[in-house]
Design an enzyme around this catalytic site. Structure first.
Site, PDB file in Angstrom:
ATOM      1  CB  SER A 160      39.812  53.480  36.261  1.00 54.08           C
ATOM      2  OG  SER A 160      40.649  52.456  36.716  1.00 54.08           O
ATOM      3  CE1 TYR A 173      38.111  54.073  41.710  1.00 56.73           C
ATOM      4  CE2 TYR A 173      38.853  52.319  40.252  1.00 56.73           C
ATOM      5  CZ  TYR A 173      38.963  53.622  40.719  1.00 56.73           C
ATOM      6  OH  TYR A 173      39.912  54.467  40.183  1.00 56.73           O
TER       7      TYR A 173
HETATM    8  N1  LIG Z   1      45.832  56.280  41.340  1.00 61.03           N
HETATM    9  C1  LIG Z   1      45.412  55.323  40.528  1.00 61.03           C
HETATM   10  O1  LIG Z   1      46.012  54.237  40.458  1.00 61.03           O
HETATM   11  C2  LIG Z   1      44.214  55.569  39.631  1.00 61.03           C
HETATM   12  C3  LIG Z   1      44.000  54.678  38.573  1.00 61.03           C
HETATM   13  C4  LIG Z   1      42.926  54.876  37.726  1.00 61.03           C
HETATM   14  C5  LIG Z   1      42.061  55.940  37.920  1.00 61.03           C
HETATM   15  N2  LIG Z   1      42.283  56.787  38.955  1.00 61.03           N
HETATM   16  C6  LIG Z   1      41.332  57.897  39.113  1.00 61.03           C
HETATM   17  O2  LIG Z   1      42.013  59.136  38.986  1.00 61.03           O
HETATM   18  C7  LIG Z   1      41.378  60.118  39.811  1.00 61.03           C
HETATM   19  C8  LIG Z   1      42.408  60.733  40.738  1.00 61.03           C
HETATM   20  O3  LIG Z   1      42.912  59.689  41.576  1.00 61.03           O
HETATM   21  P1  LIG Z   1      44.187  59.844  42.508  1.00 61.03           P
HETATM   22  O4  LIG Z   1      44.870  58.543  42.491  1.00 61.03           O
HETATM   23  O5  LIG Z   1      44.901  61.085  42.180  1.00 61.03           O
HETATM   24  O6  LIG Z   1      43.457  59.953  43.928  1.00 61.03           O
HETATM   25  P2  LIG Z   1      43.757  60.869  45.209  1.00 61.03           P
HETATM   26  O7  LIG Z   1      43.011  60.226  46.338  1.00 61.03           O
HETATM   27  O8  LIG Z   1      45.211  61.085  45.359  1.00 61.03           O
HETATM   28  O9  LIG Z   1      43.056  62.242  44.821  1.00 61.03           O
HETATM   29  C9  LIG Z   1      41.659  62.328  44.689  1.00 61.03           C
HETATM   30  C10 LIG Z   1      41.218  63.710  45.132  1.00 61.03           C
HETATM   31  O10 LIG Z   1      39.783  63.774  44.985  1.00 61.03           O
HETATM   32  C11 LIG Z   1      39.289  64.512  46.095  1.00 61.03           C
HETATM   33  N3  LIG Z   1      37.888  64.170  46.355  1.00 61.03           N
HETATM   34  C12 LIG Z   1      37.385  63.025  46.871  1.00 61.03           C
HETATM   35  N4  LIG Z   1      36.057  63.122  47.019  1.00 61.03           N
HETATM   36  C13 LIG Z   1      35.703  64.349  46.576  1.00 61.03           C
HETATM   37  C14 LIG Z   1      34.464  65.031  46.461  1.00 61.03           C
HETATM   38  N5  LIG Z   1      33.309  64.487  46.869  1.00 61.03           N
HETATM   39  N6  LIG Z   1      34.469  66.278  45.930  1.00 61.03           N
HETATM   40  C15 LIG Z   1      35.620  66.872  45.522  1.00 61.03           C
HETATM   41  N7  LIG Z   1      36.826  66.277  45.623  1.00 61.03           N
HETATM   42  C16 LIG Z   1      36.861  65.023  46.141  1.00 61.03           C
HETATM   43  C17 LIG Z   1      40.185  64.090  47.264  1.00 61.03           C
HETATM   44  O11 LIG Z   1      40.127  65.023  48.341  1.00 61.03           O
HETATM   45  C18 LIG Z   1      41.552  64.019  46.593  1.00 61.03           C
HETATM   46  O12 LIG Z   1      42.237  65.248  46.695  1.00 61.03           O
HETATM   47  C19 LIG Z   1      40.247  59.387  40.541  1.00 61.03           C
HETATM   48  O13 LIG Z   1      39.031  59.595  39.845  1.00 61.03           O
HETATM   49  C20 LIG Z   1      40.657  57.935  40.460  1.00 61.03           C
HETATM   50  O14 LIG Z   1      39.555  57.061  40.559  1.00 61.03           O
HETATM   51  C21 LIG Z   1      43.337  56.640  39.810  1.00 61.03           C
END
Ligand SMILES: NC(=O)c1ccc[n+]([C@@H]2O[C@H](COP(=O)([O-])OP(=O)(O)OC[C@H]3O[C@@H](n4cnc5c(N)ncnc54)[C@H](O)[C@@H]3O)[C@@H](O)[C@H]2O)c1
Length: 267
Positions: A160, A173
């Protein structure tokens, strides 16, 4: 990115939502079969229905070694790409002193330990696989590149933009995403000579269910300030991250490993 000519399989954790779902969709558009894995099996199945190529949906909890091992076993096909996208972001409203042990363990468990477990079992599987040239014609006139390029597999981890700045009120986080960079760079060096590339993406704010859940915790003023934080003046789309993940997994960048790519609108 060139369309792949050989049979390629991509494993995507967190594939049931947001960035993981967009990445599975993009892999499929590029001709990959996909293993869509998520703790929420129904959302993984929903993603599978959106894909243009055959694939499977797998229920996985990335915090449990037995579950991750079973996911890799289920992906018995010769998978040569993995996006470790599963992640959680708990409340962003507590100082370090106010954060509970349980909150810290939960976030580190999914975001840091989860990525380590996925790397552990994905790499073990990749090491058993013969190197594959998915597009031999592309590098036919460069035998040295062929010899040293990452032909066994390519893994991308979700870090991130939070791994580039202090993250006040969101320490678990932020710490978990710094940990992802440490794991990424270490794995890249350990397996460089085995033909396995490991990189990370560092998205800024991206329009996903996770982002919306985070924004709900903020006041309207704070939300507006957050969403205009990137110099480009907007948040990202999950498809913009997916494109970068697929590029890092592709034959387009055989000399790229141990890198972290910010996708954050200039931040
Ligand atoms: N959306 C943002 O702004 C953002 C920014 C930087 C990084 N990220 C990172 O990108 C990745 C995806 O984020 P997103 O925004 O698509 O989130 P999201 O919540 O839309 O999707 C995350 C998915 O991970 C799954 N998940 C959670 N815990 C789990 C586990 N123990 N085992 C298997 N699956 C699990 C959830 O069910 C969900 O489908 C994450 O690692 C997040 O930290 C997101």
């Amino acid at each position: 990115m060139a369309t792949n000519t050989g049979k390629r399989v991509a494993l995507v954790t967190g594939g049931g939502s947001g960035i993981g779902r967009a990445t599975a969709v993009r892999f499929a558009e590029l001709g990959y079969s996909c293993v869509v894995a998520d703790i929420d099996e129904s959302s993984a199945k929903e993603t599978l229905r959106m894909l243009q190529t055959p694939g499977i949906a797998v229920q996985v909890d990335v915090t449990k070694a037995t579950s991750v091992e079973a996911m890799v076993t289920a992906a018995v096909q010769h998978f040569d790409c993995a996006f470790n996208g599963a992640g959680i972001a708990e409340r962003a409203t507590a100082t370090i002193a106010d954060t509970t042990e349980d909150e810290f363990d939960r976030v580190m468990g999914v975001n840091a330990k989860g990525v380590w477990l996925c790397l552990k079992y994905e790499i073990a599987q990749m090491l058993q696989q013969e190197p594959v040239m998915s597009d031999p014609a592309k590098w036919a006139d460069k035998p040295d590149v062929c010899r040293f390029r990452g032909v066994r597999g390519s893994i991308v981890n979700a870090s991130s933009i939070a791994a580039h700045y202090p993250t006040p009120m969101h320490a678990p986080y932020g710490a978990s995403k710094w940990a992802v960079l440490g794991l990424t760079k270490t794995a890249a060096v350990e397996y460089a000579k085995e033909g396995i590339r490991v990189n990370a993406v560092c998205p800024g704010f991206v329009d996903t269910p996770m982002h919306h859940r985070n924004m709900e915790k903020l006041s309207p003023g704070e939300k507006e300030k957050t969403e205009s934080w990137h110099p480009v003046g907007r948040i990202g789309a999950p498809e913009e991250v997916a494109e970068a993940v697929c590029w890092l997994c592709s034959d387009a960048c055989p000399f790229t490993t141990g890198e972290h790519l910010k996708i954050a609108g200039g931040s």
